[in-house]
Design an enzyme around this catalytic site. Sequence first.
Site, PDB file in Angstrom:
ATOM      1  N   LYS A 191      72.994   0.969  -8.018  1.00 32.53           N
ATOM      2  CA  LYS A 191      73.336   2.239  -7.237  1.00 32.53           C
ATOM      3  C   LYS A 191      73.594   1.873  -5.716  1.00 32.53           C
ATOM      4  CE  LYS A 191      70.304   5.074 -10.179  1.00 32.53           C
ATOM      5  NZ  LYS A 191      69.136   5.795 -10.230  1.00 32.53           N
ATOM      6  N   TYR A 236      75.443  11.899 -15.113  1.00 34.53           N
ATOM      7  CA  TYR A 236      74.121  12.471 -15.048  1.00 34.53           C
ATOM      8  C   TYR A 236      74.238  13.944 -15.898  1.00 34.53           C
ATOM      9  CZ  TYR A 236      72.125   8.688 -12.290  1.00 34.53           C
ATOM     10  OH  TYR A 236      71.610   7.399 -11.952  1.00 34.53           O
ATOM     11  N   ARG A 246      65.451  -2.304 -19.366  1.00 31.79           N
ATOM     12  CA  ARG A 246      64.767  -1.163 -19.176  1.00 31.79           C
ATOM     13  C   ARG A 246      63.462  -1.818 -18.634  1.00 31.79           C
ATOM     14  NH1 ARG A 246      66.447   4.251 -18.186  1.00 31.79           N
ATOM     15  NH2 ARG A 246      64.375   4.908 -18.939  1.00 31.79           N
ATOM     16  N   THR A 306      60.918   5.115 -13.735  1.00 34.99           N
ATOM     17  CA  THR A 306      61.529   5.987 -12.925  1.00 34.99           C
ATOM     18  C   THR A 306      61.281   5.815 -11.380  1.00 34.99           C
ATOM     19  OG1 THR A 306      62.269   7.129 -14.769  1.00 34.99           O
ATOM     20  CG2 THR A 306      62.920   7.992 -12.615  1.00 34.99           C
ATOM     21  N   ASN A 313      65.910   4.522  -6.302  1.00 33.43           N
ATOM     22  CA  ASN A 313      65.402   3.586  -7.444  1.00 33.43           C
ATOM     23  C   ASN A 313      66.354   2.383  -7.720  1.00 33.43           C
ATOM     24  OD1 ASN A 313      66.619   4.944  -9.085  1.00 33.43           O
ATOM     25  ND2 ASN A 313      65.051   5.569 -10.310  1.00 33.43           N
ATOM     26  N   HIS A 332      70.491   1.784 -12.211  1.00 30.06           N
ATOM     27  CA  HIS A 332      70.490   2.591 -13.409  1.00 30.06           C
ATOM     28  C   HIS A 332      70.586   1.536 -14.542  1.00 30.06           C
ATOM     29  CE1 HIS A 332      71.644   5.482 -16.663  1.00 30.06           C
ATOM     30  NE2 HIS A 332      72.337   4.347 -16.765  1.00 30.06           N
ATOM     31  N   GLU A 343      77.962   5.746 -22.015  1.00 28.44           N
ATOM     32  CA  GLU A 343      78.121   5.361 -20.764  1.00 28.44           C
ATOM     33  C   GLU A 343      79.199   4.175 -20.544  1.00 28.44           C
ATOM     34  OE1 GLU A 343      73.316   6.313 -19.606  1.00 28.44           O
ATOM     35  OE2 GLU A 343      73.859   4.345 -19.680  1.00 28.44           O
TER      36      GLU A 343
END
Length: 151
Positions: free
Chosen positions: A10, A50, A86, A92, A113, A116, A127
């Site tokens: 991000k 999103y 992940r 998160t 954070n 993604h 995605e």
Amino acid sequence: MTERSFVAIKPDGVERKLTGEIIKRIEQKGFKMVAMKFIKPSQELAEEHYGEHKEKPFYKGLVEFITSGPVVAMVWEGKDVIATIRKMVGVTDPLKSDPGTIRGDFGISIGRNIIHASDKLESAKKEISLWFSQDELVEYTPTLDKWIYEN
Ligand code: UDP
């Protein structure tokens, strides 16, 4: 069966010069990069990405944030790549993420954070096709695979 995950660093991760560190971690784990682009996401792309959070109070700020600067968008491939990345990312909230994870090592705020990563196969497929065209996904067989996979 190998699978693919969509991963995006991000704008905060890019600004904080974490791009190399994040790519290094995923690369060194053994996963294969299939696509990468440096892109300032459009409003439309961010809203679609999103979309599931449309009704949430943080949605507007999240879309503003993700469109505020460049993002490094990537596709990674490998055995159990979705769940494994992940785990490498953390949860998160960076303050609740274990040390050793990307968010646990580098983040503090939930809205900053860093990264993604797709949460399941269905979202990964959606995605990947949202961010990349078919001809941007590069097909190749790394010669190192026999040193990473037993079979
Ligand atoms: N987010 C936020 N505030 C919240 C919850 C989520 O700003 O209270 C942002 C955060 O950047 C998160 C993104 O919305 O990464 C998507 O939320 P999700 O629950 O899908 O988390 P993720 O899958 O990224 O861990």
